[in-house]
Design an enzyme around this catalytic site. Sequence first.
Site: not given
Length: 530
Positions: A281, A424
């Site tokens: 997604k 990250n």
Amino acid sequence: MTDLPRRVTRALLSVSDKTGLVDFARALAGHGVELVSTGGTAKAIAAAGLPVKDVSEITGFPEMMDGRVKTLHPKVHGGLLAVRDNDEHKQAMAAHGIAQIDLLVVNLYPFEATVDKGGSYEDCIENIDIGGPAMIRAAAKNHDDVAVIVESSDYQAVLDELAANAGATSHGLRKRLAAKAYARTAAYDAAISNWFAQQLKTDAPDFRAIGGRLIQSLRYGENPHQTAAFYATPEKRPGVATARQVQGKELSYNNINDTDAAYECVGEFDAKRTAACVIVKHANPCGVAEGSSLLDAYRKALACDSTSAFGGIVALNRTLDAEAARAIVEIFTEMIIAPEASEEAIAIVAAKKNLRLLLAGSLPNPRAAGLTYKSVSGGLLVQSRDNAVVDDMALKVVTKRQPSEAELRDLKFAFRVAKHVKSNTIIYAKDLATVGIGAGQMSRVDSARIAARKAQDAAAELKLAAPMTKGSVVASDAFFPFADGMLACIEAGATAVIQPGGSVRDDEVIKAADDAGIAMVFTGTRHFRH
């Protein structure tokens, strides 16, 4: 510049792709156009019973040097470049016996195809066209007077204009064909220059050219106010650019971007070893799993974050079968991409008319070399593809406790996934499935906490007694700069960690892991993804 129609009295045809050639030449002859040609093209036209002059009759020189020299001659280029309404040009043509050429039909030696099929260095060099690009550029420059065709798909447009304009072409058509001609020679030269850079192992050539062929004009870009189009580059990497769309709505910019992310990730999993599923997604995986079957892998991937999976992209590493297809269509899914699909699976997906199904034929090789590109204001960032694979890394256990065999298996799985999640990145995994994914945060601690929170939400939805991060392993795409990010993972229930290492505080992080009694493995390789 003139906007006048220009009658076509003479055409020069020299093509490596003979598709539609004879029918087109016959139609030109029907309009009274004199045909001039070269080599194999002339033979094909003559074999069809059509009158054709060999270019050597025009130039007075035979083809020579294995065909390297045949059209590089003033009587060819003068006929293409002469401005019809320029008296000085007319006088020069008359003085030197140069006849005008009103239509040029050239497609280039198949350099890209030769490279694609693994041709030798010598074969690739011989398939670099010289006369073709020179003629194309000459005709395109003089598009006020000359029409130029670089591929057979434009034959009909020219014939339609000849029929509508008593054997003449319009300035508008000539201008469009000229623009296409220059784009074609630019893409051709880009392919050659990049091939040379590969041969020389040059990572940063002084000039970098990128060319592509239009696959699809898109309705809009990331947002409706942006324009967009999709182009294929010479690299034949299996994926959305090479896939066959079996059914469903037209692809959007975001569909293509997300599907590429999903298929690149699922390519990390060898189909001979395991079935695998990736659900993406907004270009980030929200669930990844290996399983005994595609159905098993899909259900495990979906369990990671079924909320985000709604309206997502499903990528599979094996032929889509009926069992998996039935499960996938139970929720709203934008697209499925797989190497192939069974006829029964195709029929099941067909019941959802807007669901796009793409079949790519094979999987992308995660170890393959290649380049990736990213635009910045006024520039282009070019880098080699991240083709590091965890199976090839020298893993180093840096803690007192060694990971168990099951933990090591899951650690490798999690690091495979981390390579394809925006930094990250924190990946919790258990039993070869993601159970929490933290992506794209400015702080690694935040990624760890978000992934853990996702796992809590999934546990509530699945009515589990505890989040699946309890007893999981965790992967970080880059080192922990401080122990806090790792401690957040331990708090969520992780028992083993895989990370690149390399922080100036590695010793502090390792001590914190030892104090908690968990295992930690260093890969020595980072997987930043921006």
